[in-house]
Motif scaffolding. Structure first.
Motif, PDB file in Angstrom:
ATOM      1  N   ARG A 162       0.837  -1.190   0.000  1.00  0.00           N
ATOM      2  CA  ARG A 162       0.000   0.000   0.000  1.00  0.00           C
ATOM      3  C   ARG A 162       0.875   1.244   0.000  1.00  0.00           C
ATOM      4  O   ARG A 162       1.754   1.404   0.843  1.00  0.00           O
ATOM      5  CB  ARG A 162      -0.926   0.044   1.227  1.00  0.00           C
ATOM      6  N   ALA A 163       0.608   2.118  -0.966  1.00  0.00           N
ATOM      7  CA  ALA A 163       1.261   3.423  -1.030  1.00  0.00           C
ATOM      8  C   ALA A 163       0.337   4.448  -0.390  1.00  0.00           C
ATOM      9  O   ALA A 163      -0.810   4.604  -0.825  1.00  0.00           O
ATOM     10  CB  ALA A 163       1.544   3.809  -2.478  1.00  0.00           C
ATOM     11  N   VAL A 164       0.804   5.092   0.663  1.00  0.00           N
ATOM     12  CA  VAL A 164       0.051   6.183   1.280  1.00  0.00           C
ATOM     13  C   VAL A 164       0.434   7.449   0.521  1.00  0.00           C
ATOM     14  O   VAL A 164       1.533   7.983   0.679  1.00  0.00           O
ATOM     15  CB  VAL A 164       0.364   6.297   2.785  1.00  0.00           C
ATOM     16  N   ALA A 165      -0.464   7.899  -0.350  1.00  0.00           N
ATOM     17  CA  ALA A 165      -0.159   8.980  -1.296  1.00  0.00           C
ATOM     18  C   ALA A 165      -0.614  10.316  -0.726  1.00  0.00           C
ATOM     19  O   ALA A 165      -1.776  10.478  -0.354  1.00  0.00           O
ATOM     20  CB  ALA A 165      -0.846   8.708  -2.633  1.00  0.00           C
ATOM     21  N   CYS A 166       0.313  11.257  -0.695  1.00  0.00           N
ATOM     22  CA  CYS A 166       0.063  12.518   0.004  1.00  0.00           C
ATOM     23  C   CYS A 166       0.396  13.733  -0.864  1.00  0.00           C
ATOM     24  O   CYS A 166       1.289  13.671  -1.714  1.00  0.00           O
ATOM     25  CB  CYS A 166       0.932  12.592   1.264  1.00  0.00           C
ATOM     26  N   PRO A 167      -0.275  14.845  -0.603  1.00  0.00           N
ATOM     27  CA  PRO A 167       0.121  16.131  -1.207  1.00  0.00           C
ATOM     28  C   PRO A 167       1.248  16.734  -0.377  1.00  0.00           C
ATOM     29  O   PRO A 167       1.965  16.014   0.334  1.00  0.00           O
ATOM     30  CB  PRO A 167      -1.170  16.945  -1.092  1.00  0.00           C
ATOM     31  N   SER A 168       1.419  18.021  -0.423  1.00  0.00           N
ATOM     32  CA  SER A 168       2.447  18.684   0.386  1.00  0.00           C
ATOM     33  C   SER A 168       2.147  18.505   1.877  1.00  0.00           C
ATOM     34  O   SER A 168       0.993  18.465   2.294  1.00  0.00           O
ATOM     35  CB  SER A 168       2.509  20.169   0.043  1.00  0.00           C
ATOM     36  N   PHE A 169       3.210  18.395   2.664  1.00  0.00           N
ATOM     37  CA  PHE A 169       3.076  18.203   4.106  1.00  0.00           C
ATOM     38  C   PHE A 169       3.018  19.554   4.818  1.00  0.00           C
ATOM     39  O   PHE A 169       3.799  20.457   4.520  1.00  0.00           O
ATOM     40  CB  PHE A 169       4.274  17.435   4.670  1.00  0.00           C
ATOM     41  N   MET A 170       2.124  19.652   5.801  1.00  0.00           N
ATOM     42  CA  MET A 170       2.090  20.866   6.617  1.00  0.00           C
ATOM     43  C   MET A 170       3.420  21.114   7.301  1.00  0.00           C
ATOM     44  O   MET A 170       3.871  22.256   7.420  1.00  0.00           O
ATOM     45  CB  MET A 170       0.975  20.765   7.652  1.00  0.00           C
ATOM     46  N   HIS A 171       4.090  20.041   7.753  1.00  0.00           N
ATOM     47  CA  HIS A 171       5.315  20.239   8.528  1.00  0.00           C
ATOM     48  C   HIS A 171       6.454  20.811   7.702  1.00  0.00           C
ATOM     49  O   HIS A 171       7.455  21.252   8.269  1.00  0.00           O
ATOM     50  CB  HIS A 171       5.731  18.956   9.252  1.00  0.00           C
ATOM     51  N   ASN A 172       6.322  20.854   6.361  1.00  0.00           N
ATOM     52  CA  ASN A 172       7.363  21.506   5.562  1.00  0.00           C
ATOM     53  C   ASN A 172       7.471  22.994   5.878  1.00  0.00           C
ATOM     54  O   ASN A 172       8.522  23.608   5.647  1.00  0.00           O
ATOM     55  CB  ASN A 172       7.085  21.309   4.071  1.00  0.00           C
ATOM     56  N   LEU A 173       6.392  23.573   6.409  1.00  0.00           N
ATOM     57  CA  LEU A 173       6.436  25.001   6.753  1.00  0.00           C
ATOM     58  C   LEU A 173       7.403  25.265   7.911  1.00  0.00           C
ATOM     59  O   LEU A 173       7.842  26.405   8.100  1.00  0.00           O
ATOM     60  CB  LEU A 173       5.030  25.504   7.100  1.00  0.00           C
ATOM     61  N   LEU A 174       7.754  24.221   8.656  1.00  0.00           N
ATOM     62  CA  LEU A 174       8.718  24.408   9.742  1.00  0.00           C
ATOM     63  C   LEU A 174      10.091  24.817   9.218  1.00  0.00           C
ATOM     64  O   LEU A 174      10.894  25.390   9.952  1.00  0.00           O
ATOM     65  CB  LEU A 174       8.830  23.129  10.571  1.00  0.00           C
ATOM     66  N   HIS A 175      10.371  24.535   7.934  1.00  0.00           N
ATOM     67  CA  HIS A 175      11.636  24.988   7.340  1.00  0.00           C
ATOM     68  C   HIS A 175      11.682  26.513   7.240  1.00  0.00           C
ATOM     69  O   HIS A 175      12.761  27.075   7.028  1.00  0.00           O
ATOM     70  CB  HIS A 175      11.817  24.400   5.944  1.00  0.00           C
ATOM     71  N   HIS A 176      10.541  27.160   7.378  1.00  0.00           N
ATOM     72  CA  HIS A 176      10.452  28.610   7.196  1.00  0.00           C
ATOM     73  C   HIS A 176      10.256  29.349   8.523  1.00  0.00           C
ATOM     74  O   HIS A 176       9.927  30.542   8.519  1.00  0.00           O
ATOM     75  CB  HIS A 176       9.294  28.948   6.249  1.00  0.00           C
ATOM     76  N   VAL A 177      10.449  28.656   9.638  1.00  0.00           N
ATOM     77  CA  VAL A 177      10.226  29.284  10.948  1.00  0.00           C
ATOM     78  C   VAL A 177      11.089  30.534  11.107  1.00  0.00           C
ATOM     79  O   VAL A 177      10.626  31.573  11.598  1.00  0.00           O
ATOM     80  CB  VAL A 177      10.497  28.272  12.078  1.00  0.00           C
ATOM     81  N   GLY A 178      12.356  30.465  10.698  1.00  0.00           N
ATOM     82  CA  GLY A 178      13.244  31.617  10.864  1.00  0.00           C
ATOM     83  C   GLY A 178      12.760  32.836  10.114  1.00  0.00           C
ATOM     84  O   GLY A 178      12.732  33.949  10.663  1.00  0.00           O
ATOM     85  N   SER A 179      12.353  32.667   8.859  1.00  0.00           N
ATOM     86  CA  SER A 179      11.900  33.821   8.081  1.00  0.00           C
ATOM     87  C   SER A 179      10.545  34.324   8.568  1.00  0.00           C
ATOM     88  O   SER A 179      10.274  35.532   8.520  1.00  0.00           O
ATOM     89  CB  SER A 179      11.832  33.464   6.592  1.00  0.00           C
ATOM     90  N   ILE A 180       9.691  33.427   9.064  1.00  0.00           N
ATOM     91  CA  ILE A 180       8.412  33.872   9.624  1.00  0.00           C
ATOM     92  C   ILE A 180       8.662  34.720  10.868  1.00  0.00           C
ATOM     93  O   ILE A 180       8.061  35.789  11.052  1.00  0.00           O
ATOM     94  CB  ILE A 180       7.523  32.659   9.952  1.00  0.00           C
TER      95      ILE A 180
END
Length: 294
Positions: free
Chosen positions: A140-158
């Protein structure tokens, strides 16, 4: 025996917790056992080493009923195919050799669409799934769009600039999914011994949001104005290689985001089954806000 690869990753940690909460004693494959919480190490079996190495994954798959497979982030890989497909080849051989009954992996949306044929990391991730399915396991492939947690890469700029920037079209609404909901789906599939053959389970979150929608919600949750800016593919690749990513991986990610801008994540129809519960606002309140203010 349930084997979990990448158990210290964002999704892997949650899968491990889900199995432990249900009284299971999983086998964890990790390069560095010291990164596991002491309480986790005490309740799990640990195989130390890279799950991309033949001897390591072979040892891990002995007597395994089900495996959660997650290719690790490897910014230094020469290409996306190397990071996903080549890394997985030893595991596919081990699954077949040991007669593993079921394998669950996380991948991207887009199967059956032309948009996924030249989508960089997405194309490679789909090829990884084909390789696993071809080993003869039930998959089974759990197929996903973009992850919310990717926004954590932008914490510094936020925090410092009041903005975040991505390649995404600012007005294109698309699904977003929380890691906790992906992990819950993975745990359910691992523990369910009734499914067979190969298939896909989509996790689409509860709503479609554009980057401008995300900026509005982040602003409301943080109580301060946060804006969104779009960057070009060339600027994105330059930024990634500046952080040490290989040219091939940077190109694979940029191609993926271009495909998303052409509607890749919107091709999967939303159903009651593919709609997962955690909203972006809830995620911002519980995960992003502590990361920004902490």
């Amino acid at each position: 025996m349930y084997v979990i690869t990448a158990p210290t990753s964002t999704i892997g940690r949650l899968v491990v917790d889900g199995l432990l909460d249900r009284g299971e004693r999983p086998r964890l494959v990790t390069r560095d056992a010291s990164r596991l919480a002491p309480g986790v190490r005490a309740r799990a079996e640990v195989v130390e080493g890279s799950h991309g190495e033949e001897s390591v994954i072979d040892r891990a798959c002995a007597d395994a009923e089900a495996v959660f497979w997650l290719a690790p982030d490897d910014p230094a890989a020469p290409t996306a195919d190397a990071a996903y497909v080549d890394f997985t080849r030893p595991a596919a051989r081990a699954f077949a050799r040991h007669g593993v009954r079921r394998v669950v992996a996380v991948t991207a949306l887009g199967r059956g669409t032309r948009l996924a044929e030249h989508a960089g990391a997405v194309t490679s991730s789909r090829a990884m799934c084909d390789l696993i399915a071809g080993s003869g396991v039930n998959f089974r492939a759990v197929a996903c769009p973009s992850f919310m947690h990717n926004l954590l890469h932008h914490v510094g700029s936020i925090r410092e600039q009041g903005r975040f920037a991505m390649m995404a079209d600012p007005d294109l609404r698309a699904p977003l999914v929380a890691a906790r909901d992906i992990a819950s789906t993975v745990v359910r599939l691992l523990l369910d011994g009734t499914w067979t053959r190969s298939g896909e389970v989509a996790c689409l979150g509860p709503e479609d949001l554009s980057p401008n929608d995300m900026a509005r919600i982040v602003s409301e949750v943080l109580g301060t104005e946060v804006g969104y800016g779009r960057i070009t593919g060339a600027a994105f690749r330059e930024r990634m290689t500046g952080f040490g990513m290989s040219e091939g991986m940077a190109r694979g990610l940029a191609d993926m985001f271009e495909a998303k801008n052409r509607g890749l994540d919107n091709a999967e129809p939303r159903t009651a089954q593919s709609t997962t519960p955690t909203s972006f606002r809830t995620w911002c309140e519980e995960v992003l806000r502590p990361a920004v203010t902490g």
